[in-house]
Motif scaffolding. Structure first.
Motif, PDB file in Angstrom:
ATOM      1  N   PHE A   1     -28.289-116.534  30.439  1.00 23.66           N
ATOM      2  CA  PHE A   1     -27.413-115.447  29.996  1.00 23.66           C
ATOM      3  C   PHE A   1     -28.183-114.435  29.150  1.00 23.66           C
ATOM      4  CE2 PHE A   1     -23.695-113.206  28.921  1.00 23.66           C
ATOM      5  CZ  PHE A   1     -23.659-112.991  27.562  1.00 23.66           C
TER       6      PHE A   1
ATOM      7  N   LEU B   1     -30.502-106.567  32.035  1.00 20.08           N
ATOM      8  CA  LEU B   1     -29.482-105.546  32.291  1.00 20.08           C
ATOM      9  C   LEU B   1     -29.493-104.467  31.207  1.00 20.08           C
ATOM     10  CD1 LEU B   1     -26.592-107.826  33.575  1.00 20.08           C
ATOM     11  CD2 LEU B   1     -27.852-106.123  34.902  1.00 20.08           C
TER      12      LEU B   1
ATOM     13  N   TRP C   1     -22.190 -98.068  34.256  1.00 19.60           N
ATOM     14  CA  TRP C   1     -22.284 -98.813  35.505  1.00 19.60           C
ATOM     15  C   TRP C   1     -21.994 -97.930  36.712  1.00 19.60           C
ATOM     16  CZ3 TRP C   1     -18.031 -99.399  38.735  1.00 19.60           C
ATOM     17  CH2 TRP C   1     -16.779 -99.106  38.181  1.00 19.60           C
TER      18      TRP C   1
ATOM     19  N   MET D   1     -19.100-107.904  29.930  1.00 11.94           N
ATOM     20  CA  MET D   1     -19.957-106.969  29.189  1.00 11.94           C
ATOM     21  C   MET D   1     -20.134-105.667  29.963  1.00 11.94           C
ATOM     22  SD  MET D   1     -23.009-109.094  27.348  1.00 11.94           S
ATOM     23  CE  MET D   1     -23.471-107.756  26.244  1.00 11.94           C
ATOM     24  N   ILE D   2     -20.206-105.760  31.302  1.00 14.22           N
ATOM     25  CA  ILE D   2     -20.471-104.560  32.091  1.00 14.22           C
ATOM     26  C   ILE D   2     -19.192-103.777  32.373  1.00 14.22           C
ATOM     27  CG2 ILE D   2     -21.291-103.717  34.339  1.00 14.22           C
ATOM     28  CD1 ILE D   2     -23.177-106.189  34.352  1.00 14.22           C
TER      29      ILE D   2
ATOM     30  N   LEU E   1     -27.045-103.304  26.524  1.00 11.67           N
ATOM     31  CA  LEU E   1     -26.059-103.435  27.604  1.00 11.67           C
ATOM     32  C   LEU E   1     -24.649-103.185  27.071  1.00 11.67           C
ATOM     33  CD1 LEU E   1     -25.156-104.173  30.471  1.00 11.67           C
ATOM     34  CD2 LEU E   1     -25.192-106.582  29.781  1.00 11.67           C
TER      35      LEU E   1
ATOM     36  N   LEU F   1     -21.044-111.788  31.834  1.00  9.70           N
ATOM     37  CA  LEU F   1     -21.779-110.580  32.231  1.00  9.70           C
ATOM     38  C   LEU F   1     -20.818-109.516  32.767  1.00  9.70           C
ATOM     39  CD1 LEU F   1     -24.970-112.099  33.912  1.00  9.70           C
ATOM     40  CD2 LEU F   1     -24.837-110.897  31.728  1.00  9.70           C
TER      41      LEU F   1
ATOM     42  N   PHE G   1     -29.480-100.598  32.128  1.00  3.38           N
ATOM     43  CA  PHE G   1     -28.394 -99.705  31.735  1.00  3.38           C
ATOM     44  C   PHE G   1     -28.812 -98.627  30.733  1.00  3.38           C
ATOM     45  CE2 PHE G   1     -24.171-101.060  33.303  1.00  3.38           C
ATOM     46  CZ  PHE G   1     -24.550-102.138  34.069  1.00  3.38           C
TER      47      PHE G   1
ATOM     48  N   GLY H   1     -15.949-104.442  31.186  1.00  4.75           N
ATOM     49  CA  GLY H   1     -14.885-104.447  30.190  1.00  4.75           C
ATOM     50  C   GLY H   1     -14.752-103.099  29.497  1.00  4.75           C
TER      51      GLY H   1
ATOM     52  N   HIS I   1     -22.759 -99.993  28.647  1.00  7.61           N
ATOM     53  CA  HIS I   1     -22.144-100.650  29.802  1.00  7.61           C
ATOM     54  C   HIS I   1     -21.317 -99.677  30.646  1.00  7.61           C
ATOM     55  CE1 HIS I   1     -18.746-100.743  26.978  1.00  7.61           C
ATOM     56  NE2 HIS I   1     -17.962-100.919  28.018  1.00  7.61           N
TER      57      HIS I   1
END
Lengths: 526, 353
Positions: B18, B25, B173, A507-508, B166, A504, B29, A510, B170
């Motif tokens: 997962f 998420l 964030w 994925m967030i 996501l 996770l 996002f 990276g 991403h």
């Protein structure tokens, strides 16, 4: 196919899925096919160079082995005195075959990788003597991993000649070893005798080892994608135009480049070693917490370990134990006494090693200087040792050890700046600019965080990621592997939690995707 | 055996955790509005859900040709027309029917414009061949094998991003707030009312030749497309809305064969049909400067020209009220227009990134 690209991930999943379905004894042909495919996708027709090198190495290995076998067959039939003479003759022939093999391999490498440098140097020299000649632009496409598989092939032939190995009769098995895709891009430099036992007969599937390998792969991805690529957002613009920045920015970029290259290179090694671990294949370790080193000497025993070991075994020792060097060594001991007499010949041999380390990294004088920079530091340390010993400093105190580690880190920081800068001159001028362009305002005006795709939250992530890397390295330095601790937990729940969290976070946080600015592999270009 | 089963169960459990985490998420996002980075094109096609009830007078539905060629905010600025666009890449007639059906639950548009590009398969052969020769666009496998893993990475990352937003969003964030984790509102608010804006310019140099011959045989629609189109037309008429067929300029895939088939259908159903590809329909349209991708879609300057002609057609076919003094509309449309204008300036700036 970068290690952190989607294509590489999919490729590895496909390799592993089939790998685990095949009986262990027959997995290596699958690895060979996939390694050649991997190379072909990256290099297309240039894969023929790899195949050509494999053929040369295989033939030379067999010929050297044949000479050894012939000698072993006849030595019992001849008397001791004659045996010595015959042995020398056979060794001469073995060395000749080895020399031919090495010459072929190195010629290919020299022409493809270093001819632009030689041509540029030759024309530069000609201009110095008044010739009016423009340097022609010469550039060859390089097959993937040429520097790595060339040295791997040389070590194989040398090990056979030194009697450490028996030549491989099956060319496909040798090809599997040389072309093995996890180690062909960035290493580690594998030795035939070390890698092949598990390459040709991987360990049986083990659930804990699989999880440990997976954790290591994810850790490697994190170091590259979260830490290294993020640091590059500061490093790249500052190194591209250092004149536009102030001292704190330049120092930050130099420090972050050291972080970047360590995180990326060691991260890549974590990925390939972890992948092999999952498959039950033992790949050599290439890093051992290098930033805990107390000297440059120690640093290079912990950084790119397999390159250092290769140069030690195939350059340093042959030079040191050569007849000429033995004679010189004896003369030095006679004239200079015990300590300096012993280190001077070694220092000369080390010059060759460090010259080659520099040259291996790149076909330019900058890289040669990079190698010699460390050589000079180590030589000074060796020459100054008798004097510093007289100071009777308590070297085992925490304070002094801390000082040695900090000193080594600073020296490495300057070295890495030479490595990254466009020229040696730029590296030194950047180092000088830290002191000639001080700026307190840089710490308060937010400019340290104002780079393209980089802002203060990224700085926080770098600090946290670096803290995690340091924590893991501290644990490993004290003999405890956080990875093994997680895997050996009862029920193994924590290991899976770490896997899910790691994925996770990748994925967030990276750096990936179109337009993300993800950096190509630094060591992959060698 | 029991040990292996327990291990397998553990692996599957964590895999499920997962996947659930990624899905959650992804909702967190994914941008909710255009002003958040990386607007989601497929969510834009549902942006009519964010419109206040009974505030849409003109509705457009179609594929990417639709959402790239008509700007509702230009209609608002010129005539106070309250319009909304629902365009989606690879849209089908069946998909369009579902959207129109849902639309009528809360809206009462006077006109529904139905873009016809989604009704027909295939791109113009000659252009396709030229594209193949120019770009060596063979099958994905061949492209990956010969053009390197970069092609696979581009396609793969886009696909992963499509199914797992996501991965696509991403980088957001840094912009997230606590509200994003709690308010998983799936209604996408489009300040541009469904229009997708691009300042890119990639010329199409073939002129009007892409249309082919006026007398070309009518092309074949997708299986079932005509039936769904009948249903859309019926739905519109039963709700008192005027259904109008239109075709946005598209050099890559439109031609006389498809035009003739559409015209025949329109005649059969007594529908108005406006094909903006016909020579002279938009005389000021310049394929050298008004396309973002070599003739497949219009860019913003091209869309402005197209929208002007649509505006004139609206006023001719079924004039709709000017809503610029009605607070029920101005509260949203004026605010959105401000953001739209800012983005247009940014997108058309010469030094745009």
């Amino acid at each position: 196919m970068g290690y952190t690209s989607l294509s590489f991930i999919v490729f590895c999943i496909a390799v592993c899925l089939v790998f685990f379905c095949i009986p262990r004894k027959y997995r290596w042909p699958w690895l060979l096919a996939m390694s050649l495919l991997f190379h072909f996708i990256a290099s297309k027709a240039l894969t023929l160079y790899l195949v050509g090198d494999i053929v040369v190495v295989w033939l030379c290995g067999l010929l050297i082995q044949r000479k050894k076998d012939k000698f072993n067959a006849i030595k019992k039939e001849i008397d001791k005195a004659e045996r010595k003479i015959v042995k020398k003759q056979f060794e001469k022939r073995e060395k000749l075959i080895e020399f031919i093999g090495i010459a072929v391999l190195l010629s290919v490498l020299l022409v493809l990788k270093y001819s632009p440098m030689f041509v540029s140097g030759a024309f530069g020299l000609a201009r110095l003597f008044g010739a009016n000649a423009e340097t022609p632009l010469i550039r060859f496409a390089l097959p993937l991993g040429i520097s790595y598989y060339t040295l791997t092939g040389i070590s194989y032939m040398a090990d056979i000649r030194m009697g450490k190995l028996t030549a491989e009769k099956n060319p496909l098995r040798l090809a599997t070893f040389i072309s093995f895709f996890p180690h062909i891009v960035e290493g580690p430099f594998s030795r035939y005798g070390d890698l092949t036992p598990t390459l040709f007969m991987p360990d049986a599937f083990d659930y804990d080892r699989f999880r440990a390998g997976l954790l290591r792969v994810i850790w490697g991805f994190g170091k590259k994608m979260i830490l290294a690529d993020r640091a590059a957002f500061v490093v790249n613009p500052v190194f591209a135009d250092p004149g536009a920045f102030r001292g704190p920015h330049i120092f930050a970029a130099m420090a972050l480049y050291t972080v970047q290259i360590y995180a990326e290179f060691s991260g890549a090694m974590d990925i390939v070693t972890g992948l092999c671990e999952m498959m039950g294949i033992h790949l050599a370790e290439n890093f051992r917490q290098p930033f805990f080193s107390r000297s440059i000497d120690e640093f290079w025993q912990r950084w790119h370990i397999t390159l250092g070991a290769w140069l030690r075994d195939y350059v340093f020792y042959p030079i040191t134990f050569s007849k000429g060097m033995q004679k010189l060594s004896a003369k030095c001991r006679e004239k200079l006494g015990g300590y300096y007499g012993a280190i001077l010949p070694a220092t000369l041999a080390l010059f060759a090693v460090w010259f080659l380390i520099g040259l291996w990294h790149g076909a330019s004088l900058k890289y040669v200087f990079y190698g010699l920079y460390y050589y000079i530091l180590m030589t000074i340390a060796k020459l100054a040792k008798p004097a510093t010993d007289k100071l009777q400093i308590k070297r085992d105190t925490r304070l002094y050890r801390g000082f040695e580690i900090a000193r080594t880190c600073l020296a490495v920081l300057v070295g890495m700046t030479i490595f990254r800068a466009d020229t040696v001159g730029q590296a030194f001028s950047m180092t000088a600019m830290i002191f000639t362009r001080p700026s307190v305002a840089a710490f308060t005006d937010g400019s340290l965080f104002a780079f393209d795709k980089f802002s203060w939250p990224d700085a926080v992530i770098i600090v946290l990621a670096l803290a995690a890397v340091i924590f893991v390295d501290i644990r490993k330095e004290s003999g405890h592997s956080p990875r093994e601790t997680l895997v050996k937990q009862k029920h193994g729940v924590f290991a899976w939690i770490a896997v899910v969290l790691g994925l996770l976070l990748l994925m967030i946080l990276g750096i990936y995707g179109q337009g993300s600015g993800a950096s190509p592999l630094i060591y992959g270009q060698f | 055996m029991k040990k292996h089963l327990i291990r397998l169960a553990r692996v599957l459990a964590f895999a499920l955790v997962f996947v659930l985490a990624v899905n959650y998420l992804s909702l967190v996002f994914t941008p909710r509005t255009e002003t958040q980075r990386f607007g989601d094109y497929s969510r834009i096609s549902y942006s009519y859900r964010a419109e206040a009830p009974d505030t849409i007078d003109v509705f457009f539905v179609g594929d990417s040709s639709a959402y790239r060629s008509v700007s509702p905010m230009e209609l608002w600025e010129r005539d106070g027309i309250a319009a909304c666009m629902s365009g989606r890449g690879q849209q089908t007639a069946a998909g369009a029917y579902k959207i129109v059906r849902e639309l009528f639950e809360k809206q009462n548009p006077k006109i529904v414009f139905i873009e016809t590009g989604m009704l027909f398969p295939g791109k113009n052969e000659d252009i396709k061949k030229a594209a193949i020769e120019q770009n060596n666009q063979h099958s994905v496998i061949r492209r990956v094998f010969f053009s390197g893993p970069e092609v696979f990475d581009d396609i793969g990352v886009s696909s992963v991003g499509y199914y797992f937003p996501l991965a696509k969003y991403h980088s957001r964030w840094k912009e997230l707030t606590l509200r994003d984790f709690v308010d998983l509102n799936t209604i996408y608010y489009s300040e541009y009312h469904g229009y997708v804006l691009s300042g890119d310019v990639e010329a199409y140099t073939g002129g009007d030749a892409y249309m082919g011959n006026e007398n070309d045989a009518p092309a074949q629609m997708y299986d079932g497309a005509e039936k769904k189109l009948d249903a859309i037309v019926e739905l519109c008429r039963s709700h008192g809305a005027l259904p109008v067929l239109f075709t946005a300029p598209c050099a890559m895939s439109w031609n006389y064969g498809k035009h003739n088939a559409t015209a025949a259908y329109a005649q059969k159903q007594s529908l108005t049909y406006r094909d903006y590809n016909l020579p002279g329909e938009i005389p000021e349209l310049d394929w050298l400067t008004d396309s973002k991708d070599g003739g497949d879609h219009l860019n913003h300057p091209g869309a402005v020209k197209m929208t002007e002609h649509i505006r004139q057609d609206i006023q001719t076919l079924c004039p709709v009220p000017d809503r610029r003094t009605d607070p029920k509309y101005t509260e949203r449309f004026d605010h959105d227009d401000l953001i739209y204008r800012q983005q247009v300036q940014k997108e058309l700036a010469p030094d745009k990134e």
